[in-house]
Enzyme design. Structure first.
Site, short mmCIF file in Angstrom:
data_model
loop_
_atom_site.label_atom_id
_atom_site.label_comp_id
_atom_site.label_asym_id
_atom_site.label_seq_id
_atom_site.Cartn_x
_atom_site.Cartn_y
_atom_site.Cartn_z
N ARG A 1 0.81 -1.21 0.00
CA ARG A 1 0.00 0.00 0.00
C ARG A 1 0.85 1.27 0.00
O ARG A 1 0.59 2.20 -0.77
CB ARG A 1 -0.88 -0.03 1.25
CG ARG A 1 -1.90 1.07 1.36
CD ARG A 1 -2.53 1.08 2.76
NE ARG A 1 -2.86 -0.25 3.21
CZ ARG A 1 -4.02 -0.85 3.00
NH1 ARG A 1 -4.98 -0.21 2.39
NH2 ARG A 1 -4.24 -2.08 3.43
N TYR B 1 -14.43 -3.35 3.39
CA TYR B 1 -13.87 -2.94 4.69
C TYR B 1 -14.43 -1.64 5.23
O TYR B 1 -13.98 -1.19 6.28
CB TYR B 1 -12.35 -2.70 4.56
CG TYR B 1 -11.52 -3.71 3.85
CD1 TYR B 1 -11.37 -5.00 4.36
CD2 TYR B 1 -10.84 -3.37 2.69
CE1 TYR B 1 -10.57 -5.92 3.71
CE2 TYR B 1 -10.04 -4.29 2.04
CZ TYR B 1 -9.91 -5.56 2.55
OH TYR B 1 -9.11 -6.46 1.92
N CYS C 1 -25.51 -4.02 -9.35
CA CYS C 1 -26.80 -4.39 -8.77
C CYS C 1 -26.61 -4.91 -7.35
O CYS C 1 -26.84 -6.09 -7.07
CB CYS C 1 -27.47 -5.43 -9.65
SG CYS C 1 -27.67 -4.84 -11.32
C1 LIG Z 1 -0.85 -7.74 2.22
C2 LIG Z 1 0.51 -8.14 2.58
C3 LIG Z 1 1.57 -7.24 2.47
C4 LIG Z 1 1.39 -5.81 2.07
O1 LIG Z 1 0.69 -5.10 3.02
P1 LIG Z 1 0.47 -3.51 2.82
O2 LIG Z 1 -0.45 -3.13 3.91
O3 LIG Z 1 -0.11 -3.32 1.48
O4 LIG Z 1 1.82 -2.88 2.94
C5 LIG Z 1 2.83 -7.71 2.74
N1 LIG Z 1 3.05 -8.99 3.11
C6 LIG Z 1 2.05 -9.88 3.23
C7 LIG Z 1 2.36 -11.26 3.61
C8 LIG Z 1 0.75 -9.49 2.98
O5 LIG Z 1 -0.23 -10.37 3.12
#
Ligand SMILES: *Cc1c(COP(=O)(O)O)cnc(C)c1O
Length: 431
Positions: free
Chosen positions: A293, A334, A361
């Site tokens: 993210r 979420y 829908c």
């Molecule tokens: C989702 C996930 C990430 C990334 O998380 P962010 O919140 O997008 O930084 C990294 N490692 C694992 C194992 C994840 O499931």
């Protein structure tokens, strides 16, 4: 404005990385994902620099590709020297199409099929992050058949509740992911793994959750993991040189959200870990983190065309757009917050309180409830910000809606990196 890549042009339109969003909507059509390449590269470089500075040359950040995966993203990660985390053969294949060096790839998921395992090995994926015993046995069997020794990390659950949203909290003992330290199952897995000749156990992985801000989540996690590494080194005499702390630094979706100074946060984690290692009289492992993210979210913005503006007198107002939960399911999943601007007149008085809703829908097909906007008219362009993570990658064809195009923005130009799906694409696999 919410982030530094947003501005208002002389014509009063919303600009993103110096480009008129209304003009981009005209050129490419809507719904449209925009991705800011400058921002993606800056975010990757920020992590690479912080890792070099605080954890040293053998440590590295891995881009969590599930946040947003298509060829151009893997090309950028390749150019910048990032590692990647992948969770499926589809992501591996996409990275291959971008000539990404797969020895820098870490293969996650809580249920890799035998086919996935063989596919990843045949294509030289560097590491498997192993979730559980059955999977470990399958990887060892297939590696033996192929005559290779496979590097792995074991995914452990350190038992941390990061006090973030429950559905994205994965470090707790009862999580579907990983093997628990607290129950003694992790120790048993290590003992077992070290007896497998086709497996090279390099260390451990954990991921406690997402949208982590300034709290000491990583410090607490690292304490547990370092203690466990120390115990395993002492008991089994294994080197266990690598520790992957997972992803999760938060981003700002709305004005009221905080921000994280990520390099400073990484500096604090590193200092804490060095002190903890000194106290435990152990060598500091090589560190990885897996930001998803915080690399791509603020690099993304979605443009929509407004359709119906429905006013239910005495109740509420709806602004309907030409996309929805098919291109952004995060509010439906979420309850995620987003900032919405009217792209043609972001600075007009925000006189309308409305729910911005999609065209699917489902009553739950909401992009964002209770938004204040200048009252839009049919045909105007709406911009939803910070959509770079978990939007394109979570998109679907529900209601047979074609997935939008993705346009990559640079300082001076823009280019199509994912073509808009056509109606023919929708029936391509129908027999
Ligand atoms: C989702 C996930 C990430 C990334 O998380 P962010 O919140 O997008 O930084 C990294 N490692 C694992 C194992 C994840 O499931």
């Amino acid at each position: 404005m919410l982030s530094t890549n947003l501005s208002v042009g002389e014509n009063g339109h919303l600009y993103f990385r110096g480009h008129d969003t209304v003009a981009l909507a005209q050129t490419y059509g809507t719904p449209l994902y925009l991705m800011d390449e400058v921002c993606i590269r800056d975010n990757m470089r920020m992590y690479l620099r912080a890792f070099r500075e605080h954890f040293g040359p053998n440590s590295s950040p891995l881009y969590a590709s599930k946040a947003c995966a298509f060829k151009a993203i893997y090309e950028i990660a390749r150019d910048e020297g990032m590692g990647i985390d992948v969770v499926s053969s589809g992501e591996i294949y996409t990275a291959m199409q971008a000539a990404f060096p797969l020895e820098r790839a870490y293969f996650h998921s809580n249920n890799k099929t035998d086919w996935d395992i063989a596919f990843a090995m045949d294509n030289g994926v560097g590491y498997f992050v192993v979730d559980n015993r059955e999977e470990l046995d399958a990887i060892a069997r297939i590696a033996t058949e192929k005559g290779i020794r496979q590097k792995i990390l074991l995914r452990l659950t350190p038992g941390i509740d990061p006090h973030t949203y429950e559905a994205v909290a994965t470090g707790k003992v009862d999580s579907k992911f990983g093997t628990a330290i607290e129950t003694g199952q992790a120790r048993e897995m290590v003992r077992y793994t070290l007896g497998l000749r086709a497996i090279d156990l390099r260390g451990f992985h954990c991921h406690v959750g997402s949208q982590v801000f300034g709290e000491d989540v990583y410090e607490r996690t690292a304490d547990i993991m370092l203690g466990f590494i120390k115990a395993c080194r002492d008991e089994f005499g294994a080197a266990l040189p690598e520790l992957d702390l997972g992803g999760g630094y938060g981003v700002r979706y709305v004005e009221r959200d905080g921000t994280v100074d990520i390099p400073a946060a990484i500096g604090r984690v590193a200092a804490h870990m060095k002190a903890a290692c000194a106290k435990l009289a152990m060598e500091m492992p090589q560190i990885h983190m897996e930001p998803g993210r915080s690399i791509v979210a603020d690099a993304g913005l979605t443009l929509y065309t407004v359709g119906t503006v429905k006013k239910i007198t005495g109740y509420k107002n709806y602004v309907s757009i030409d996309g929805g939960m098919t291109d952004n399911p995060r509010y439906a999943l979420y309850g995620s917050a987003y900032t919405v601007y009217l792209a043609s007149r972001p600075q007009s008085p925000a006189t309308l309180l409305c729910d911005v809703v999609g065209r699917c829908c489902e009553s739950g097909d909401i992009i964002q409830p209770a938004v204040r906007l200048p009252e839009p008219v049919r045909g105007e362009i709406l911009a939803v910000c910070t959509t770079g993570a978990y939007n394109y990658s979570m998109a679907s064809n529900y209601n047979r809606l074609p997935r939008p195009a993705v346009v990559m923005l640079t300082e001076g130009g823009h280019r199509l990196v994912v073509r808009r799906e056509s109606l023919e694409d929708l029936v391509r696999n129908d027999l």
